[in-house]
Design a protein around this motif. Structure first.
Motif, mmCIF file in Angstrom:
data_model
loop_
_atom_site.group_PDB
_atom_site.id
_atom_site.type_symbol
_atom_site.label_atom_id
_atom_site.label_comp_id
_atom_site.label_asym_id
_atom_site.label_seq_id
_atom_site.Cartn_x
_atom_site.Cartn_y
_atom_site.Cartn_z
ATOM 1 N N VAL A 1 -5.303 19.220 1.355
ATOM 2 C CA VAL A 1 -4.368 18.100 1.203
ATOM 3 C C VAL A 1 -5.134 16.928 0.606
ATOM 4 O O VAL A 1 -6.231 16.597 1.060
ATOM 5 N N GLU A 2 -4.564 16.326 -0.418
ATOM 6 C CA GLU A 2 -5.172 15.152 -1.044
ATOM 7 C C GLU A 2 -4.311 13.927 -0.741
ATOM 8 O O GLU A 2 -3.082 13.980 -0.823
ATOM 9 N N PHE A 3 -4.992 12.848 -0.361
ATOM 10 C CA PHE A 3 -4.350 11.566 -0.118
ATOM 11 C C PHE A 3 -4.775 10.612 -1.221
ATOM 12 O O PHE A 3 -5.967 10.453 -1.473
ATOM 13 N N LYS A 4 -3.814 9.994 -1.857
ATOM 14 C CA LYS A 4 -4.125 9.001 -2.892
ATOM 15 C C LYS A 4 -3.444 7.699 -2.459
ATOM 16 O O LYS A 4 -2.244 7.671 -2.220
ATOM 17 N N TYR B 1 4.816 20.903 -1.979
ATOM 18 C CA TYR B 1 4.703 20.035 -0.807
ATOM 19 C C TYR B 1 4.014 18.726 -1.175
ATOM 20 O O TYR B 1 2.800 18.669 -1.330
ATOM 21 N N ASN B 2 4.801 17.688 -1.342
ATOM 22 C CA ASN B 2 4.320 16.357 -1.708
ATOM 23 C C ASN B 2 5.115 15.313 -0.934
ATOM 24 O O ASN B 2 6.313 15.490 -0.711
ATOM 25 N N ILE B 3 4.445 14.254 -0.535
ATOM 26 C CA ILE B 3 5.105 13.148 0.168
ATOM 27 C C ILE B 3 4.642 11.857 -0.477
ATOM 28 O O ILE B 3 3.452 11.694 -0.782
ATOM 29 N N ILE B 4 5.573 10.932 -0.684
ATOM 30 C CA ILE B 4 5.216 9.590 -1.144
ATOM 31 C C ILE B 4 5.683 8.614 -0.077
ATOM 32 O O ILE B 4 6.855 8.611 0.300
ATOM 33 N N ILE B 5 4.759 7.827 0.411
ATOM 34 C CA ILE B 5 5.076 6.811 1.417
ATOM 35 C C ILE B 5 5.017 5.466 0.707
ATOM 36 O O ILE B 5 3.952 5.049 0.248
ATOM 37 N N ILE C 1 0.859 -1.180 0.000
ATOM 38 C CA ILE C 1 0.000 0.000 0.000
ATOM 39 C C ILE C 1 0.900 1.237 0.000
ATOM 40 O O ILE C 1 1.683 1.449 0.915
ATOM 41 N N MET C 2 0.764 2.042 -1.055
ATOM 42 C CA MET C 2 1.543 3.256 -1.208
ATOM 43 C C MET C 2 0.620 4.459 -1.052
ATOM 44 O O MET C 2 -0.531 4.419 -1.517
ATOM 45 N N VAL C 3 1.098 5.526 -0.420
ATOM 46 C CA VAL C 3 0.284 6.722 -0.225
ATOM 47 C C VAL C 3 1.009 7.934 -0.812
ATOM 48 O O VAL C 3 2.185 8.146 -0.543
ATOM 49 N N HIS C 4 0.284 8.695 -1.609
ATOM 50 C CA HIS C 4 0.778 9.957 -2.166
ATOM 51 C C HIS C 4 0.001 11.067 -1.457
ATOM 52 O O HIS C 4 -1.234 11.053 -1.468
#
Length: 176
Positions: free
Chosen positions: A170-173, A102-106, A83-86
């Motif tokens: 903030v958007e979570f994908k 401002y972006n984060i990829i988990i 499971i990846m989160v953007h």
């Protein structure tokens, strides 16, 4: 005059290194909304989780959350799936939401949920009463219920660059 310019530059430079902390103030207790302009196979947060027993109460700019949420039956993945989160922040400018830097990829959300140094843990897992269930099952199994302690949602960001101003969303994908 030259000396004054150097001192001013040093003060601004040191202030930038120290950073500034900004608190995100909510204007609506409904934290989650379905994203617009998405394909039909994209699920919203309410389709991924049963939030019917999740309670939100807004007092001024602070949202208090309690209750529980369950992994919905529409969430059909295997435990071997990653499971990846953007996470992307947008700023309201000239009547439209504009992307920001401002972006984060988990890469591995389940690992992040259980890491006390990660934002997911700080803002979510920390408030889950049955943390052992999160460690064991993550969000792979439909029907898994997570119980939340009552807590105030406060979202603070420390920035070492330009200051924040105006409205943000903030958007979570989530990708599997």
């Amino acid at each position: 005059m030259y000396f004054l310019s150097i001192v001013f530059f040093i003060v601004i430079f040191v202030r930038g290194l120290q950073g500034s902390t900004f608190e995100y103030l909510f204007d609506d207790p409904e934290l989650f909304r379905k994203c617009s302009n998405q394909p039909e196979n994209v699920l919203s947060i309410d389709e991924l989780f049963d939030t019917s027993e999740l309670h939100r109460f807004m007092d001024n700019d602070i949202i208090n959350m309690s209750g529980n949420l369950s992994v919905a039956s529409t969430w059909k993945i295997k435990q071997t799936d990653r499971i990846m989160v953007h996470i992307s922040a947008y700023h309201w400018e000239v009547g439209a939401w504009q992307p920001t830097i401002y972006n984060i990829i988990i890469q591995d959300a389940c690992k992040a949920f259980n890491d006390p140094q990660n934002y997911f843990y700080v803002y979510l897992t920390k408030h889950i009463i049955n943390k052992d269930t999160m460690m064991e099952k993550c969000i792979y199994y439909p029907g898994t219920k997570y119980f939340l302690e009552p807590h105030d949602i406060r979202f603070n960001i420390t920035s070492y660059g330009l200051p924040f101003h105006g409205r943000y969303k903030v958007e979570f994908k989530i990708d599997v």
